[in-house]
Design a protein around this motif. Structure first.
Motif, PDB file in Angstrom:
ATOM      1  N   UNK A  16      32.868  38.467  32.612  1.00  0.00           N
ATOM      2  CA  UNK A  16      32.434  39.636  31.865  1.00  0.00           C
ATOM      3  C   UNK A  16      31.467  39.235  30.760  1.00  0.00           C
ATOM      4  N   UNK A  17      30.264  38.837  31.147  1.00  0.00           N
ATOM      5  CA  UNK A  17      29.215  38.464  30.196  1.00  0.00           C
ATOM      6  C   UNK A  17      28.774  39.701  29.432  1.00  0.00           C
ATOM      7  N   UNK A  18      28.585  39.553  28.143  1.00  0.00           N
ATOM      8  CA  UNK A  18      28.130  40.651  27.300  1.00  0.00           C
ATOM      9  C   UNK A  18      26.715  40.345  26.834  1.00  0.00           C
ATOM     10  N   UNK A  19      25.807  41.243  27.098  1.00  0.00           N
ATOM     11  CA  UNK A  19      24.401  41.080  26.741  1.00  0.00           C
ATOM     12  C   UNK A  19      24.068  42.075  25.627  1.00  0.00           C
ATOM     13  N   UNK A  20      23.581  41.562  24.512  1.00  0.00           N
ATOM     14  CA  UNK A  20      23.240  42.401  23.361  1.00  0.00           C
ATOM     15  C   UNK A  20      21.750  42.752  23.388  1.00  0.00           C
ATOM     16  N   UNK A  21      21.435  43.986  23.048  1.00  0.00           N
ATOM     17  CA  UNK A  21      20.040  44.423  23.008  1.00  0.00           C
ATOM     18  C   UNK A  21      19.873  45.536  21.980  1.00  0.00           C
ATOM     19  N   UNK A  22      18.650  45.715  21.532  1.00  0.00           N
ATOM     20  CA  UNK A  22      18.356  46.874  20.698  1.00  0.00           C
ATOM     21  C   UNK A  22      18.313  48.139  21.554  1.00  0.00           C
ATOM     22  N   UNK A  23      17.647  48.012  22.718  1.00  0.00           N
ATOM     23  CA  UNK A  23      17.480  49.152  23.613  1.00  0.00           C
ATOM     24  C   UNK A  23      17.766  48.709  25.046  1.00  0.00           C
ATOM     25  N   UNK A  24      18.566  49.490  25.754  1.00  0.00           N
ATOM     26  CA  UNK A  24      18.805  49.275  27.174  1.00  0.00           C
ATOM     27  C   UNK A  24      18.144  50.412  27.941  1.00  0.00           C
ATOM     28  N   UNK A  25      17.345  50.064  28.945  1.00  0.00           N
ATOM     29  CA  UNK A  25      16.628  51.060  29.736  1.00  0.00           C
ATOM     30  C   UNK A  25      17.179  51.006  31.162  1.00  0.00           C
ATOM     31  N   UNK A  26      17.609  52.135  31.669  1.00  0.00           N
ATOM     32  CA  UNK A  26      18.137  52.213  33.026  1.00  0.00           C
ATOM     33  C   UNK A  26      17.088  52.861  33.913  1.00  0.00           C
TER      34      UNK A  26
END
Length: 406
Positions: A16-26
């Protein structure tokens, strides 16, 4: 195009890797890919997620012109478009075999798949693209969480849904699509060529429908890398037998619907696949949610005959990514008060409303047979023909009059 080996491997179960971002675009179509490019260039941590490495060769967005070029230039991407597109500057506009007028101005013909690949390549950082599928989205006023099919999680301050007409994730958030016009229009896309591959006697050509009973708005012919592309736009029932005829014997059926084309095309054949698209007009409801914003077709669909889809998309990307997102990220929280600012943006509202109004106008101009619309149809083309002829006698006259009336 993403070239890293890790991006081309099949999705497998992982920790369960957690990826941090300011904005996630789907959604890594045109809207999502351009949004990532604008935000990444501004220095934000952006993650773009899509389940497909290779964009589908869909029958969408094959011409760019006018205001669309202006926005791409402001965003700094016009040189990238020019590198892969076929430019043209003159369009012959005809009806019933007669010249209506000549459109002048730079336009580009380009396939949707090539356009998306270009947009994806604007961000060279391969790590910002995740080849994965979002299975769940959880949004709040502070942090948003996306759960992926691989088991990974993406945590961001903002989620941008650029998922086109797919509404699975939006539905899970309570966002619904409201139908405005089911099966509003039907479009066909195909490529034509002369048997000896000789060039046509025009850069580009638009042929308008001749009879309201035919339900044909217009045929647009323009250059693309694969040859002379043809886009036919109709307002007819998709189950009408003529749809099958257009797919099976495109050339003969086209000339039967638009006999005035023959002198301009001469001997030609249809090459490659004939694609067609049935479009519903829809808008979203319940979209005002904390931490998530919809752009492009994910928010509102468009009539292809109106030609407003890519323009609306570019307005969404420009306004959201150059103005609102940078301001939103300066302060804590991502509540509906912030999200509402984008949906009430003057330019966005104008683009959305213009798209729906033009869709209604094109349908009525094509189909409506009452006295008022019959007269309006005649005056529409007569005005264009007179204006063109006057401008040929007195070059620049039309432009001077229009400037004086502003």
């Amino acid at each position: 195009m993403i070239a890293e080996k890790s991006a081309t491997k099949p999705i497998v179960a992982c920790e369960a890797e957690v990826i941090e971002a300011d904005v996630a675009i789907v959604g890594a179509g045109l809207a999502g890919s351009l949004a990532r490019a604008v935000l990444a260039r501004a220095g934000y941590r952006v993650i773009l997620i899509d389940k497909r490495l290779i964009p589908p060769d869909e029958f969408r967005v094959e011409k760019i012109a006018g205001r669309q070029i202006d926005i791409l230039r402001r965003l700094g991407f016009i040189d990238d478009v020019e590198a892969i597109a076929a430019p043209y500057d003159r369009v012959l506009n005809i009806r019933s075999g007669k010249l209506v007028d000549i459109g002048v101005g730079r336009s580009y013909g380009i396939s949707y798949a090539n356009l998306v690949n270009m947009a994806r390549g604007l961000t060279p950082d391969a790590s910002s693209f995740l080849l994965d599928q979002v299975t769940n989205v959880s949004c709040s006023e502070q942090r948003q969480q996306l759960t992926l099919a691989s088991g990974r999680r993406v945590v961001s301050r903002l989620v941008i849904l650029a998922t086109g007409m797919t509404n699975v994730l939006g539905h899970s958030l309570g966002i619904r699509r409201r139908m405005l016009a089911a099966r509003h229009s039907v479009s066909f896309g195909f490529t034509i060529a002369r048997p000896d591959n000789a060039p046509f006697d025009f850069d580009a050509l638009t042929c308008y429908g001749e009879e309201a009973t035919d339900g044909v708005d217009y045929l647009s012919l323009f250059p693309m890398s694969g040859g002379m592309r043809a886009n036919l736009f109709m307002f007819r029932d998709p189950t009408d037998p003529i749809m099958r005829e257009l797919r099976r014997d495109t050339r003969r059926t086209l000339l039967r619907l638009m006999p005035g084309l023959q002198p301009y095309l001469g001997d030609f054949e249809v090459v490659g696949q004939v694609q067609n698209w049935v479009m519903d007009l829809t808008v979203t409801e319940g979209h005002l949610r904390p931490g998530v914003v919809l752009i492009g077709d994910a928010f509102q669909t468009n009539c292809p005959a109106a030609g407003t889809g890519v323009g609306r998309l570019l307005v969404d990307v420009e306004r959201l990514c150059t103005d609102y997102v940078p301001r939103w990220l300066e302060t804590a929280g991502m509540g509906v008060d912030k999200i509402a600012q984008f949906y009430s943006d003057r330019d966005k509202l104008a683009a959305d409303q213009h798209s729906l109004q033009l869709a209604s106008f094109r349908q009525a101009l094509t189909l409506n047979t009452d006295m008022r619309w019959n007269l309006r149809r005649k005056l529409h083309f007569l005005r264009r023909m007179i204006t063109h002829r006057v401008d040929r006698i007195h070059p620049g006259w039309v432009m001077r009059v229009r400037s004086a009336l502003r």
